[in-house]
Design a protein around this motif. Structure first.
Motif, mmCIF file in Angstrom:
data_model
loop_
_atom_site.group_PDB
_atom_site.id
_atom_site.type_symbol
_atom_site.label_atom_id
_atom_site.label_comp_id
_atom_site.label_asym_id
_atom_site.label_seq_id
_atom_site.Cartn_x
_atom_site.Cartn_y
_atom_site.Cartn_z
ATOM 1 N N UNK A 20 -9.880 -12.437 11.207
ATOM 2 C CA UNK A 20 -9.995 -13.518 12.088
ATOM 3 C C UNK A 20 -10.815 -14.910 11.639
ATOM 4 N N UNK A 21 -11.772 -14.590 10.991
ATOM 5 C CA UNK A 21 -12.341 -15.734 10.444
ATOM 6 C C UNK A 21 -11.704 -16.236 9.232
ATOM 7 N N UNK A 22 -10.845 -15.733 8.338
ATOM 8 C CA UNK A 22 -10.169 -16.473 7.592
ATOM 9 C C UNK A 22 -9.115 -17.355 8.432
ATOM 10 N N UNK A 23 -8.330 -16.653 9.216
ATOM 11 C CA UNK A 23 -7.408 -17.716 9.874
ATOM 12 C C UNK A 23 -7.943 -18.774 10.697
ATOM 13 N N UNK A 24 -9.131 -18.599 11.239
ATOM 14 C CA UNK A 24 -9.742 -19.883 11.958
ATOM 15 C C UNK A 24 -10.406 -20.728 10.946
ATOM 16 N N UNK A 25 -11.158 -20.126 9.966
ATOM 17 C CA UNK A 25 -11.854 -21.359 9.019
ATOM 18 C C UNK A 25 -10.591 -21.743 8.382
ATOM 19 N N UNK A 26 -9.603 -21.507 7.880
ATOM 20 C CA UNK A 26 -8.360 -22.013 7.215
ATOM 21 C C UNK A 26 -8.044 -23.045 8.077
ATOM 22 N N UNK A 27 -7.554 -22.673 9.376
ATOM 23 C CA UNK A 27 -6.948 -23.792 10.228
ATOM 24 C C UNK A 27 -7.893 -24.625 10.393
ATOM 25 N N UNK A 28 -9.088 -24.661 10.824
ATOM 26 C CA UNK A 28 -9.937 -25.552 10.943
ATOM 27 C C UNK A 28 -10.232 -26.721 9.779
ATOM 28 N N UNK A 29 -10.269 -26.106 8.563
ATOM 29 C CA UNK A 29 -10.416 -26.762 7.296
ATOM 30 C C UNK A 29 -9.371 -27.779 6.953
ATOM 31 N N UNK A 30 -7.955 -27.038 7.335
ATOM 32 C CA UNK A 30 -6.889 -27.968 7.110
ATOM 33 C C UNK A 30 -6.850 -29.059 8.015
ATOM 34 N N UNK A 31 -7.027 -29.080 9.147
ATOM 35 C CA UNK A 31 -7.215 -30.015 10.130
ATOM 36 C C UNK A 31 -7.973 -31.019 9.744
ATOM 37 N N UNK A 32 -9.370 -30.596 9.212
ATOM 38 C CA UNK A 32 -10.240 -31.514 8.931
ATOM 39 C C UNK A 32 -9.823 -32.329 7.760
ATOM 40 N N UNK A 33 -9.250 -31.583 6.764
ATOM 41 C CA UNK A 33 -8.655 -32.276 5.566
ATOM 42 C C UNK A 33 -7.544 -33.260 5.891
ATOM 43 N N UNK A 34 -6.806 -33.004 6.849
ATOM 44 C CA UNK A 34 -5.741 -33.880 7.203
ATOM 45 C C UNK A 34 -6.475 -35.215 7.775
#
Length: 158
Positions: free
Chosen positions: A71-85
């Motif tokens: 769950x932390x992997x999914x949440x962290x990846x999604x947040x980091x992806x959106x922040x990078x965009x």
């Protein structure tokens, strides 16, 4: 427009089938090369491993620790992806603003150079007129001097 669905190079439009709609193996093997994906995956992996490890150390079952890590992997990846965009979009807007400023400065510089060139031309024209009047006055003085004295002065024998 006639022929709008065909390629202009003479080829045919690809057929729409289920097999063409499915993702290709290349989509999965090149996934990490897309923008922002690598940073997002690395952040998610690190966060998931850290959070799952902490849950395991503090006495959670293996299933619970792995679930928290996933769950932390999914949440962290999604947040980091959106922040990078978001950062990429902000950088793109900043670059567009910088290009606009540079273009404006270039236009101002060209206008300033044109004004300077116009002033130079006006000065050159005024100087030419002044030199022409001086030359006319000088030639008029020469003709008066030679006409009034009978040709050449008496002391010039040559």
């Amino acid at each position: 427009m006639p022929g709008g669905t065909e390629h202009t190079a003479g080829g045919k439009a690809p057929e729409v089938t289920v097999w063409n709609a499915l993702p290709k193996l290349n989509d999965f093997t090149e996934f990490h090369k897309r923008p922002c994906v690598r940073d997002a995956l690395l952040t998610g992996i690190g966060g998931g491993a850290a959070f799952g490890g902490v849950r395991a150390v503090f006495g959670a079952t293996v299933w619970t620790a792995c679930s928290w890590a996933t769950g932390t992997f999914c949440f962290g990846s999604a947040v980091m992806y959106q922040y990078c965009l978001y950062r990429r979009k902000a950088e793109k807007e900043g670059m567009m603003r910088a290009v606009e400023i540079l273009n404006k400065k270039d236009i101002d510089r060209k206008a300033r150079e044109q004004r300077k060139e116009k002033i130079r031309e006006e000065r050159r024209a005024a100087k030419d007129v002044e030199q022409d009047t001086q030359l006319a006055a000088l030639s008029q003085a020469q003709t008066m001097k030679t006409d009034g004295g009978g040709g050449k002065p008496w002391w010039k024998v040559w």
